[in-house]
Every structure is written in structure tokens, then in C-alpha cells.
Design a protein around this motif. Structure first.
Motif, PDB file in Angstrom:
ATOM      1  N   LYS A  74       0.840  -1.213   0.000  1.00 16.73           N
ATOM      2  CA  LYS A  74       0.000   0.000   0.000  1.00 16.73           C
ATOM      3  C   LYS A  74       0.866   1.250   0.000  1.00 16.73           C
ATOM      4  CE  LYS A  74      -3.996  -2.033   2.254  1.00 16.73           C
ATOM      5  NZ  LYS A  74      -4.779  -2.144   3.485  1.00 16.73           N
ATOM      6  N   SER A  75       1.934   1.225   0.775  1.00 16.94           N
ATOM      7  CA  SER A  75       2.847   2.369   0.798  1.00 16.94           C
ATOM      8  C   SER A  75       3.569   2.524  -0.535  1.00 16.94           C
ATOM      9  CB  SER A  75       3.873   2.203   1.914  1.00 16.94           C
ATOM     10  OG  SER A  75       3.246   2.201   3.164  1.00 16.94           O
ATOM     11  N   ALA A  76       3.940   1.398  -1.152  1.00 17.72           N
ATOM     12  CA  ALA A  76       4.614   1.464  -2.447  1.00 17.72           C
ATOM     13  C   ALA A  76       3.692   2.051  -3.508  1.00 17.72           C
ATOM     14  CB  ALA A  76       5.085   0.070  -2.863  1.00 17.72           C
ATOM     15  N   VAL A  77       2.444   1.644  -3.507  1.00 19.15           N
ATOM     16  CA  VAL A  77       1.477   2.173  -4.471  1.00 19.15           C
ATOM     17  C   VAL A  77       1.234   3.657  -4.223  1.00 19.15           C
ATOM     18  CG1 VAL A  77      -0.935   2.047  -5.206  1.00 19.15           C
ATOM     19  CG2 VAL A  77       0.397  -0.043  -4.968  1.00 19.15           C
ATOM     20  N   GLN A  78       1.111   4.050  -2.953  1.00 19.13           N
ATOM     21  CA  GLN A  78       0.947   5.472  -2.625  1.00 19.13           C
ATOM     22  C   GLN A  78       2.134   6.282  -3.115  1.00 19.13           C
ATOM     23  OE1 GLN A  78       0.468   5.760   1.589  1.00 19.13           O
ATOM     24  NE2 GLN A  78      -1.760   5.548   1.514  1.00 19.13           N
ATOM     25  N   LEU A  79       3.323   5.755  -2.912  1.00 15.28           N
ATOM     26  CA  LEU A  79       4.526   6.456  -3.363  1.00 15.28           C
ATOM     27  C   LEU A  79       4.520   6.655  -4.876  1.00 15.28           C
ATOM     28  CD1 LEU A  79       7.372   7.586  -2.577  1.00 15.28           C
ATOM     29  CD2 LEU A  79       8.236   5.335  -3.197  1.00 15.28           C
ATOM     30  N   VAL A  80       4.104   5.646  -5.607  1.00 11.73           N
ATOM     31  CA  VAL A  80       4.073   5.757  -7.067  1.00 11.73           C
ATOM     32  C   VAL A  80       2.989   6.735  -7.518  1.00 11.73           C
ATOM     33  CG1 VAL A  80       3.584   4.461  -9.180  1.00 11.73           C
ATOM     34  CG2 VAL A  80       5.164   3.558  -7.517  1.00 11.73           C
ATOM     35  N   VAL A  81       1.843   6.710  -6.873  1.00 10.63           N
ATOM     36  CA  VAL A  81       0.766   7.646  -7.234  1.00 10.63           C
ATOM     37  C   VAL A  81       1.203   9.075  -6.957  1.00 10.63           C
ATOM     38  CG1 VAL A  81      -1.562   8.398  -6.621  1.00 10.63           C
ATOM     39  CG2 VAL A  81      -1.102   5.983  -6.998  1.00 10.63           C
ATOM     40  N   LEU A  93      12.848  -0.467  -2.824  1.00 12.11           N
ATOM     41  CA  LEU A  93      12.471  -0.883  -1.474  1.00 12.11           C
ATOM     42  C   LEU A  93      13.024   0.080  -0.431  1.00 12.11           C
ATOM     43  CD1 LEU A  93      12.949  -4.755  -1.714  1.00 12.11           C
ATOM     44  CD2 LEU A  93      10.804  -3.472  -1.730  1.00 12.11           C
ATOM     45  N   LEU A  94      14.239   0.554  -0.639  1.00 12.69           N
ATOM     46  CA  LEU A  94      14.826   1.540   0.262  1.00 12.69           C
ATOM     47  C   LEU A  94      14.030   2.849   0.224  1.00 12.69           C
ATOM     48  CD1 LEU A  94      17.272   2.202   2.123  1.00 12.69           C
ATOM     49  CD2 LEU A  94      18.367   3.114   0.075  1.00 12.69           C
ATOM     50  N   THR A  95      13.616   3.273  -0.957  1.00 11.93           N
ATOM     51  CA  THR A  95      12.831   4.502  -1.089  1.00 11.93           C
ATOM     52  C   THR A  95      11.476   4.370  -0.409  1.00 11.93           C
ATOM     53  OG1 THR A  95      13.926   4.896  -3.201  1.00 11.93           O
ATOM     54  CG2 THR A  95      11.977   6.187  -2.749  1.00 11.93           C
ATOM     55  N   VAL A  96      10.816   3.239  -0.579  1.00 11.65           N
ATOM     56  CA  VAL A  96       9.519   3.025   0.074  1.00 11.65           C
ATOM     57  C   VAL A  96       9.702   2.956   1.595  1.00 11.65           C
ATOM     58  CG1 VAL A  96       7.568   1.443   0.334  1.00 11.65           C
ATOM     59  CG2 VAL A  96       8.484   1.920  -1.922  1.00 11.65           C
ATOM     60  N   SER A  97      10.764   2.325   2.045  1.00 14.16           N
ATOM     61  CA  SER A  97      11.023   2.275   3.489  1.00 14.16           C
ATOM     62  C   SER A  97      11.253   3.674   4.050  1.00 14.16           C
ATOM     63  CB  SER A  97      12.239   1.400   3.782  1.00 14.16           C
ATOM     64  OG  SER A  97      12.003   0.085   3.360  1.00 14.16           O
ATOM     65  N   LEU A  98      11.975   4.501   3.324  1.00 19.00           N
ATOM     66  CA  LEU A  98      12.178   5.885   3.735  1.00 19.00           C
ATOM     67  C   LEU A  98      10.851   6.650   3.746  1.00 19.00           C
ATOM     68  CD1 LEU A  98      14.261   8.081   4.476  1.00 19.00           C
ATOM     69  CD2 LEU A  98      14.408   8.589   2.044  1.00 19.00           C
ATOM     70  N   TYR A  99      10.022   6.416   2.743  1.00 17.15           N
ATOM     71  CA  TYR A  99       8.690   7.036   2.689  1.00 17.15           C
ATOM     72  C   TYR A  99       7.855   6.617   3.891  1.00 17.15           C
ATOM     73  CZ  TYR A  99       3.854   7.744   1.171  1.00 17.15           C
ATOM     74  OH  TYR A  99       2.534   8.084   1.114  1.00 17.15           O
ATOM     75  N   ARG A 100       7.883   5.335   4.218  1.00 12.51           N
ATOM     76  CA  ARG A 100       7.118   4.839   5.364  1.00 12.51           C
ATOM     77  C   ARG A 100       7.640   5.446   6.665  1.00 12.51           C
ATOM     78  NH1 ARG A 100       3.949   0.322   5.124  1.00 12.51           N
ATOM     79  NH2 ARG A 100       4.677  -0.417   7.144  1.00 12.51           N
ATOM     80  N   PHE A 101       8.955   5.609   6.783  1.00 13.99           N
ATOM     81  CA  PHE A 101       9.541   6.208   7.979  1.00 13.99           C
ATOM     82  C   PHE A 101       9.114   7.665   8.117  1.00 13.99           C
ATOM     83  CE2 PHE A 101      13.036   8.571   9.958  1.00 13.99           C
ATOM     84  CZ  PHE A 101      13.029   7.979  11.215  1.00 13.99           C
ATOM     85  N   VAL A 102       9.151   8.410   7.027  1.00 11.59           N
ATOM     86  CA  VAL A 102       8.777   9.821   7.063  1.00 11.59           C
ATOM     87  C   VAL A 102       7.289   9.969   7.378  1.00 11.59           C
ATOM     88  CG1 VAL A 102       8.511  11.882   5.604  1.00 11.59           C
ATOM     89  CG2 VAL A 102      10.641  10.593   5.567  1.00 11.59           C
ATOM     90  N   MET A 103       6.456   9.084   6.843  1.00 11.84           N
ATOM     91  CA  MET A 103       5.011   9.159   7.080  1.00 11.84           C
ATOM     92  C   MET A 103       4.620   8.594   8.453  1.00 11.84           C
ATOM     93  SD  MET A 103       4.102  10.740   4.507  1.00 11.84           S
ATOM     94  CE  MET A 103       2.350  10.720   4.479  1.00 11.84           C
TER      95      MET A 103
END
Length: 179
Positions: free
Chosen positions: A45-52, A166-176
Motif C-alpha cells: 500500500k505504501s509502495a502504491v501510494q509512493l508511485v501515485v 524498497l529503500l525509497t519506500v522504506s524511507l517514505y514509510r519512515f517519514v510518514m
């Protein structure tokens, strides 16, 4: 300024969007293998949000870059006639926004088709179209830089793209603030 915008749009398009294409292939393999699907589903879900969201950011950067390009000089305005750039921009933006539709996000067939479109960039599509037009086949198939060094080089490139995504999505999840 235009070099920075070029770098950012290429970074989002090549590293994030193409990485997401490879990640989607890996996601469905992991979904079949792993028993506890909640962690994988939350991460997806976070990966899809990041792409959107990345689609919106990419379009904004691309429009800004195009505006600067047109305003730089009179020579560039004459040189840049045509609509191919706009078609490519709308292609990438609409492709990322398809993931807002729930069946596209959930079902394997739609997700794989869109992932393949992420992997087959517009440049590669034009190269393939040119290659097969009127049976023109070159002597060397070194047009895809990822493939010319062999299978293991291609595997390494794919693993690096997936790992970076995966690193970018993990960073996105950490920031969110997500787990």
C-alpha cells in the motif's frame, strides 16, 4: 536549473517507476510464498501510494522543466515542435494514476500488465518499433544497455533497482510515521 530538473525527472522515472515495475513482479511472487500477508500488504500500500504521489511530482517537475526549456531561448522553441514529449508525459502520469483504481491495484493480471508498461519505457518502445519496421534487424542487439553484458549483469541491474525502490519506500514509510 534545467539540469537539476532533468536529474529529478529521470530519477523518478527510471529509479522509482521502473523499480516499481520490477517490485510488482517480485510482490506477487512473495505474496504466494509468504504466509503472513499483512506486512507485505501494508508495504505494498505504501509502495502504491509512493508511485501515485510520484506521478504527480513527476508531472509537476516535467511541466516546470518544459516551461524553462521553452523560455530559455528562441532557438529551443523552434527546435521543439511536436507532441511526442506531451504524449510521454501523459503516458507516465496516467500509468501511475491507474493505481488509484482498486481492481487495478489488487488483481494480478492488471498489475502485471501495468508493470510491464513501466518496464517498457517509451524510448525502448520506439527502439523496438523502429527495429521491426520493414524487417530492419541490426547486426548488434546492443541497443539495450542492460542486456549487452549478459544475464548476470541484467540480474544485478534488476536487483539494484528493486533494492533501491524498497529503500525509497522504506524511507517514505519512515517519514510518514508508519511501522
Amino acid at each position: 536549473m534545467s539540469e537539476i530538473l532533468d536529474f529529478l525527472t529521470d530519477f523518478i522515472r527510471i529509479d522509482i517507476f521502473v523499480g516499481f515495475g520490477w517490485y510488482s513482479m517480485l510482490y506477487f511472487l512473495l505474496k504466494w510464498v509468504v504466509k503472513d500477508k499483512t506486512v507485505i500488504s501494508d508495504f505494498d500500500k505504501s509502495a502504491v501510494q509512493l508511485v501515485v504521489y510520484g506521478g504527480f511530482i513527476w508531472l509537476t517537475l516535467w511541466l516546470t522543466k518544459t516551461g524553462f526549456f521553452y523560455l530559455e531561448s528562441e532557438i529551443n522553441r523552434v527546435k521543439c515542435s511536436g507532441h511526442v514529449g506531451w504524449i510521454e508525459a501523459m503516458f507516465w502520469f496516467l500509468l501511475t494514476q491507474l493505481y488509484r483504481i482498486n481492481p487495478v491495484r489488487r488483481f494480478l493480471v492488471f498489475r502485471i500488465l501495468i508493470s510491464l508498461l513501466f518496464l517498457l519505457t517509451v524510448e525502448r518502445f520506439v527502439i523496438l518499433l523502429t527495429l521491426f519496421h520493414r524487417d530492419y534487424l541490426p547486426d548488434m542487439w546492443g541497443l539495450f544497455s542492460d542486456f549487452e553484458d549478459g544475464f548476470f549483469a541484467l540480474l544485478l541491474v534488476v536487483l539494484i533497482k528493486i533494492g533501491f525502490f524498497l529503500l525509497t519506500v522504506s524511507l517514505y514509510r519512515f517519514v510518514m510515521g508508519k511501522r
